[in-house]
Write a protein that holds these residues in place. Structure first.
Motif, mmCIF file in Angstrom:
data_model
loop_
_atom_site.group_PDB
_atom_site.id
_atom_site.type_symbol
_atom_site.label_atom_id
_atom_site.label_comp_id
_atom_site.label_asym_id
_atom_site.label_seq_id
_atom_site.Cartn_x
_atom_site.Cartn_y
_atom_site.Cartn_z
ATOM 1 N N SER A 186 35.746 74.665 67.610
ATOM 2 C CA SER A 186 36.045 76.577 67.246
ATOM 3 C C SER A 186 34.781 77.170 67.371
ATOM 4 O O SER A 186 33.589 76.048 66.978
ATOM 5 C CB SER A 186 36.768 75.929 66.071
ATOM 6 N N SER B 44 34.072 78.594 64.973
ATOM 7 C CA SER B 44 33.308 78.957 63.776
ATOM 8 C C SER B 44 33.166 77.611 63.451
ATOM 9 O O SER B 44 32.019 77.850 62.198
ATOM 10 C CB SER B 44 35.100 79.153 62.905
ATOM 11 N N TYR B 45 32.842 76.535 63.709
ATOM 12 C CA TYR B 45 31.362 75.454 63.974
ATOM 13 C C TYR B 45 30.302 75.953 63.832
ATOM 14 O O TYR B 45 29.840 75.875 62.965
ATOM 15 C CB TYR B 45 32.331 73.621 64.976
ATOM 16 N N ARG C 143 29.516 79.216 62.990
ATOM 17 C CA ARG C 143 29.772 80.248 62.090
ATOM 18 C C ARG C 143 29.285 79.394 60.980
ATOM 19 O O ARG C 143 28.590 79.615 60.108
ATOM 20 C CB ARG C 143 30.764 81.136 62.078
ATOM 21 N N ALA C 144 29.828 78.421 60.606
ATOM 22 C CA ALA C 144 30.010 77.700 59.581
ATOM 23 C C ALA C 144 28.342 77.090 59.456
ATOM 24 O O ALA C 144 27.049 77.323 58.063
ATOM 25 C CB ALA C 144 30.599 76.333 59.866
ATOM 26 N N ALA C 145 28.176 76.746 60.051
ATOM 27 C CA ALA C 145 26.249 76.333 60.739
ATOM 28 C C ALA C 145 25.881 77.120 59.928
ATOM 29 O O ALA C 145 24.829 77.057 59.805
ATOM 30 C CB ALA C 145 26.379 75.426 61.933
ATOM 31 N N LYS C 146 25.401 78.482 60.556
ATOM 32 C CA LYS C 146 24.530 79.116 60.407
ATOM 33 C C LYS C 146 24.810 79.907 58.690
ATOM 34 O O LYS C 146 23.484 80.414 58.626
ATOM 35 C CB LYS C 146 25.286 80.373 61.373
ATOM 36 N N SER C 147 25.989 79.769 58.181
ATOM 37 C CA SER C 147 26.364 80.140 56.772
ATOM 38 C C SER C 147 25.826 79.531 55.744
ATOM 39 O O SER C 147 25.781 79.318 55.392
ATOM 40 C CB SER C 147 28.415 80.354 56.800
ATOM 41 N N LEU C 148 25.336 77.642 56.700
ATOM 42 C CA LEU C 148 24.742 76.668 55.908
ATOM 43 C C LEU C 148 23.530 76.637 55.895
ATOM 44 O O LEU C 148 22.794 76.529 55.659
ATOM 45 C CB LEU C 148 25.102 75.531 56.136
ATOM 46 N N GLY C 149 22.933 78.302 57.203
ATOM 47 C CA GLY C 149 21.450 78.279 56.935
ATOM 48 C C GLY C 149 20.517 77.644 58.005
ATOM 49 O O GLY C 149 19.786 77.999 58.339
ATOM 50 N N ALA C 150 21.457 77.160 59.253
ATOM 51 C CA ALA C 150 20.822 76.730 60.306
ATOM 52 C C ALA C 150 20.277 78.314 61.195
ATOM 53 O O ALA C 150 21.494 78.533 61.266
ATOM 54 C CB ALA C 150 22.043 76.183 61.441
ATOM 55 N N THR C 151 19.136 78.111 61.997
ATOM 56 C CA THR C 151 19.525 78.881 62.909
ATOM 57 C C THR C 151 20.026 79.027 63.774
ATOM 58 O O THR C 151 20.593 77.585 64.653
ATOM 59 C CB THR C 151 17.894 78.625 63.488
ATOM 60 N N PRO C 152 20.395 79.520 65.044
ATOM 61 C CA PRO C 152 21.418 80.066 66.337
ATOM 62 C C PRO C 152 20.912 78.454 66.688
ATOM 63 O O PRO C 152 21.583 77.650 67.276
ATOM 64 C CB PRO C 152 21.054 81.358 66.680
ATOM 65 N N ALA D 165 21.439 75.837 64.871
ATOM 66 C CA ALA D 165 23.209 75.501 64.699
ATOM 67 C C ALA D 165 23.599 74.749 66.530
ATOM 68 O O ALA D 165 24.392 73.903 66.518
ATOM 69 C CB ALA D 165 24.003 76.386 64.976
ATOM 70 N N VAL E 259 25.497 70.930 66.265
ATOM 71 C CA VAL E 259 27.064 71.325 66.002
ATOM 72 C C VAL E 259 27.454 71.027 67.869
ATOM 73 O O VAL E 259 28.284 70.993 68.049
ATOM 74 C CB VAL E 259 27.215 72.105 64.776
#
Lengths: 420, 363
Positions: free
Chosen positions: A314, A316-317, A319-328, A331, A335
Motif C-alpha cells: 500500500s 500508505s506505508y 506515507r506513514a513512514a514519512k509522517s513518522l519523520g523518515a526521509t524519503p 522510508a 519500509v
C-alpha cells in the motif's frame, strides 16, 4: 442432539453409521471428481518430467556395455591383485569374448566405453580385435602385447576392471574433473583435462551476474509499473511483455545484428568517433554477448514477480513512514524495500535457475568463451554421444538447483515467495 | 481578520485542483485551535481528505498558505512537519513487530535506547496493549491494529495528529468503543486532532468542532450541538441527523420568524435562518423528534392533519411515517414512553410543531 449422537465415544449420524464413515462416503464423489480433473496433468508430469529425470539419473550411474560383453573376463579379473599383468588364462578368455563381440559388431561400443576412462584405448581394443579374428588359438598373451603394447601395462587391465562395474561413479568423477587411478584411488584429472569444474564455476558466476543485473534493471521498472497511474503502467507492462511474445531466436539474432563487429552499435560508435574503424569492439561471440542477450531474455522473469509483490504494498506505508519523520530514502530502505524481499527472492531464484541451465542463447552468441555447462551437456548428448557423462553433468546441475532451493527455503521461506 | 492567538493550524485562502479545470477545494479558510478536536465531515469527494493530505504534506496546495504553529509549511516536506498521522487502513509496517512499529519514529529521531523503551511502554499502556509488543500487525485484530496505529502516531509526541477515517474498517460496536478511547486519549494528552470522517455520529461523538464539507466548501463550522440544533443551510440539515424537508416560498417576514407557503398547500410559521426576502424559495427543516402528536390547542402555531402511513417499531421509539400536506415521507419519532399515543396505519391525527423548531433555510 438431533443429528448426531454420542455413543461409546464414537459420533454417529441419526441412523447409526459412524460419522467418519458417512463423511467419507459423502465426500467420495467430490474426491473422485477432483482426482479426475487432476489426472491428465499428473500423467503429463509423470511422463514428461518424473520419468525422464529418473531415467537421466539412472543413466548417469548405469554402465552395462562392458559387463554385458566381457562377463567372463571380468569374472577372471575378480581376484587379480593389480600388481602385474594377468596370466594367459585371462588373455584367452578375453580373446574369446572379444571375438564374439567383434562378430556381433559390438566391440566398438566396448572400445568407446573404455576410451572414456582411458583416453587412447579405443584403438587398443579395435586393433587387437582385428588381430584375434585372424588367429584360431593361443597363446594369446604375446599376440595381445604385439598388437598393442598397452596390454603389457597394468593400468589397461585395472581400467578394464573398473569400466566393467555394472554401476559406476566414474561419470560423476569425470564431471568434477576427477578419476580413479590403477589402484582405485580417486585423484584429479591431469591439468590439461580439467574443464568441468571451471565451467561449473563460470556458469555459476555468470548466472549470478545475470541475476544481479536483472534485479538492478527490473526493480525500477517494476516500481514504476506498480506506482504509475493505470494508463502509463499498462503501457509499461506491454513494453515488458512484448519481447516475451517474440521468438527467442529472433531476439537472440537481433542482438547479433546490434552487437557484431560490423553491427549497428559499432557503426554508431565509429560514426560518432568514440572508437576508430580498426578498434571496433568485440561485443558478441564471447561472454559479453552471452550476458547481454541473456539479461534481455530473462528480464521479464524478474520484473513480473517484483511487480506482483509491489502491487500489494500500500502506498500508505511510505506515507506513514514519512509522517513518522523518515526521509524519503530512509522510508524506502526501511519500509518499502523489506516488503519487496519476497519478490526479489522469487525473481532472483527464477532467473538464476533459468540462467544456470540456459542453452540456446550461449550456443548462438557465446562463441568460444561464452559457453556454459548446458552447452557441454548438449555436446555430450549430440556429438560425443557420452550420455553417461551428459547425464552426470545434468544430475549435478539438478542437485545444485535443488540445493539452492533448499537454501532459499531455509533463509527466506518458500511460502513467502510470490510469482504473481 | 483577527488573529486568534492559539491557532495551531491555519488554512488561508487554500485552493486545490488536480486537473487545472475543477477545484476540489475552493477558498478554504480555517483555523484549528491548539488542543482542539476538529472533525472534517462530508460525503466522499467533498474535499475533506484532500485538505488533510495538504496539511500532512502529501498534496501541495494549488493556491494559498497553510500555517502550522505560525510557520508557513507549504514547502516543508512531510517528514519534517512533525505531524502524527493515523491512516484509513492503519498502514502498520507488516514486517515489523508492534514494538518496532512504535520505535520507528523514535529511532528516526535518534533517541536513546532507554528513552525509546520507556516511551514505547507508555504508549502501549495508553492503548492497553502491553502484552502485544512482540506481535506482528498481521496477528492483531482490527481494533488492536487500530490502537497500535493511534499509539504510533502519538508516541513521538507531535503537537498535531491527523486521522483519516481511522475507524472505517471496524464493525459498529468496535467503532463506537474506539470513538470513546480516541476521545479520552485526546482529552488526557491535550494534543490537537484533525479528524476526517464521513460518519456523522462519529463526528458528533468526538469533536469539539465540526467542519461540514460539501463540494470543496465548508458549509458550516460549529460545535456538534449547534450543528444539529441550528443547521445554517439545507445541506447541513440534511447531512447531520434525520430531517423532514418541506419546500415552499416565503410569504411574509416578521423579524425572527417568517411565513412560508408550501408547494403542496398549507402555511407554516418558521424561524427565518437563511432566507432574506419575501418571495424567495426555501427549504423548511424539521427534526422528527420535535413534532408533537395531538398538540394541545393553541400551544403551537403549526398544526396539520396527518394520515399514518407506516409504523416501525424500534424499541425505544416508534418511527412513524405520515402523509402531511402531500408529503408522504414525513417522519415523526414517537417515544416509547409511559402513556404514549397508540397509532394505527390509516388513522388521521393532528400533528404540530413550534415555529423555532422549524428552520427556514435556503432552497
Amino acid at each position: 442432539m438431533a443429528q448426531a449422537t454420542l455413543d461409546m465415544g464414537v459420533i454417529t449420524t441419526v441412523d447409526g453409521t459412524p460419522l467418519k464413515t458417512k463423511l467419507r462416503q459423502a465426500e467420495r464423489r467430490n474426491r473422485l471428481r477432483s482426482f479426475g480433473l487432476v489426472f491428465p496433468l499428473l500423467a503429463f508430469i509423470m511422463i514428461s518430467f518424473v520419468f525422464p529425470i529418473g531415467d537421466m539419473i539412472f543413466r548417469s550411474v548405469d554402465n552395462p556395455v562392458v559387463a554385458q560383453h566381457l562377463p567372463r573376463t571380468l569374472a577372471a579379473l575378480e581376484n587379480w591383485d593389480g600388481q602385474e599383468i594377468p596370466d594367459e588364462e585371462v588373455f584367452s578368455v578375453l580373446a574369446q569374448e572379444m571375438r564374439v563381440a567383434a562378430e556381433a559388431r559390438e566391440i566398438g561400443k566396448v572400445a568407446t566405453r573404455l576410451n572414456y576412462d582411458l583416453p587412447g584405448s579405443r584403438s587398443t581394443i579395435t586393433k587387437t580385435a582385428r588381430k584375434i579374428r585372424k588367429i584360431e588359438e593361443g597363446p594369446y598373451k604375446e599376440v595381445f602385447i604385439e598388437a598393442d603394447k598397452d596390454w603389457g601395462e597394468t593400468e589397461t587391465w585395472s581400467k578394464l576392471k573398473q569400466v566393467g562395474e555394472r554401476y559406476t561413479i566414474s561419470y560423476y568423477l569425470a564431471a568434477v574433473d576427477l578419476q580413479r587411478d590403477a589402484t582405485g584411488n580417486i585423484i584429479s584429472q591431469p591439468e590439461n583435462r580439467q574443464i568441468y569444474v571451471p565451467l561449473f564455476l563460470r556458469t555459476l558466476w555468470v548466472s549470478l551476474l545475470i541475476t544481479v543485473i536483472c534485479l538492478l534493471l527490473a526493480y525500477p521498472i517494476a516500481y514504476l509499473m506498480a506506482t504509475l497511474p493505470v494508463r502509463y503502467s499498462n503501457l509499461l507492462i506491454i513494453l515488458v511483455l512484448l519481447p516475451f511474445w517474440t521468438s527467442l531466436l529472433v531476439r537472440t539474432t537481433s542482438w547479433i545484428v546490434l552487437l557484431q563487429t560490423e553491427g549497428v552499435l559499432n557503426d554508431i560508435l565509429v560514426w560518432i568517433g568514440v572508437i576508430s574503424d580498426e578498434g571496433r569492439i568485440q561485443m558478441i561471440y564471447n561472454m559479453t554477448g552471452t550476458i547481454v542477450a541473456m539479461v534481455h531474455i530473462l528480464l521479464p522473469f524478474m520484473v513480473l514477480p517484483l511487480f506482483s509483490v509491489m502491487k500489494t504494498i500500500s502506498p500508505s506505508y511510505m506515507r506513514a513512514a514519512k509522517s513518522l519523520g523518515a526521509t524519503p530514502s530512509r522510508a524506502f530502505w526501511t519500509v518499502y524495500f523489506p516488503n519487496t524481499v519476497p519478490g526479489i527472492g522469487a525473481g532472483s531464484l527464477l532467473v538464476f535457475i533459468l540462467a544456470i541451465g540456459y542453452y540456446i542463447t550461449p550456443a548462438l552468441v557465446g562463441g568460444r568463451t561464452g559457453q556454459l555447462i548446458s552447452n557441454f551437456i548438449a555436446f555430450h548428448m549430440q556429438s560425443s554421444l557420452n550420455w553417461g557423462l551428459a547425464a552426470a553433468l545434468g544430475g549435478l546441475l539438478l542437485a545444485g538447483v535443488l540445493a539452492l532451493y533448499w537454501l532459499y527455503n531455509r533463509v527466506v521461506g518458500i511460502d513467502s515467495m510470490k510469482f504473481g | 481578520m483577527a488573529e486568534p492567538v492559539d491557532a495551531l493550524v491555519r488554512f488561508k485562502e487554500v485552493q486545490k485542483s488536480y486537473d487545472g479545470e475543477t477545484l476540489v477545494v475552493k477558498n478554504l479558510n480555517l483555523d484549528v485551535a491548539r488542543g482542539e478536536f476538529l472533525t472534517m465531515l462530508g460525503p466522499s469527494g467533498s474535499g475533506k481528505t484532500t485538505c488533510l493530505m495538504m496539511l500532512a504534506g502529501f498534496e501541495t496546495a494549488t493556491h494559498g498558505e497553510i500555517y502550522l504553529d505560525g510557520q508557513a509549511i507549504n514547502n516543508v516536506p512531510p517528514h519534517r512537519r512533525n505531524i502524527g498521522m493515523v491512516f484509513q487502513n492503519y498502514a502498520l509496517f507488516p514486517h515489523m513487530t508492534v514494538r518496532e512499529n512504535l520505535a520507528y519514529p523514535l529511532e528516526v529521531r535518534k533517541l536513546g535506547k532507554a528513552e525509546i523503551e520507556q516511551k514505547i511502554a507508555r504508549a502501549l499502556a495508553m492503548v492497553q496493549l502491553e502484552a502485544f509488543g512482540d506481535r506482528r500487525p498481521g496477528q492483531l485484530s482490527g481494533g488492536q491494529a487500530q490502537r497500535v496505529a493511534v499509539a504510533r502516531a502519538l508516541v513521538f509526541e507531535p503537537q498535531l495528529v491527523l486521522m483519516d477515517e481511522p475507524l472505517g474498517a471496524l464493525d459498529k460496536q468496535l467503532r463506537e468503543q474506539m470513538q470513546y478511547e480516541i476521545k479520552h486519549i485526546h482529552e488526557n494528552l491535550g494534543v490537537t486532532v484533525v479528524y476526517v470522517t464521513h460518519d456523522q455520529s462519529e463526528a458528533l461523538t468526538m469533536s469539539n468542532r465540526i467542519a461540514v464539507f460539501n463540494d470543496g466548501v465548508i458549509q458550516q463550522l460549529a460545535p456538534p450541538d449547534a450543528l444539529y440544533e441550528e443547521p445554517e443551510n439545507a445541506f447541513v440539515a440534511q447531512f447531520i441527523g434525520e430531517n423532514n424537508r418541506l419546500l415552499g416560498k416565503v410569504q411574509a417576514m416578521n423579524g425572527q420568524t417568517c411565513r412560508v407557503t408550501l408547494d403542496d398547500g398549507g402555511d407554516v410559521e418558521a424561524l427565518a435562518v437563511n432566507v432574506d426576502q419575501v418571495g424567495a424559495r426555501s427549504t423548511l427543516s424539521l427534526r422528527p423528534e420535535r413534532v408533537t402528536i395531538n398538540p394541545a390547542a393553541d400551544s403551537v402555531p403549526n398544526v396539520f392533519d396527518a394520515r399514518v402511513e407506516e409504523l416501525i417499531y424500534l424499541g425505544d421509539h416508534m418511527r412513524t411515517r405520515f402523509n402531511v400536506c402531500g408529503h408522504d415521507d414525513f417522519i415523526v419519532k414517537v417515544p416509547n414512553a409511559a402513556g404514549h399515543v397508540v397509532l394505527e396505519p390509516g388513522e388521521v391525527v393532528k400533528i404540530g410543531w413550534k415555529a423555532e423548531d422549524c428552520r427556514a433555510l435556503d432552497a
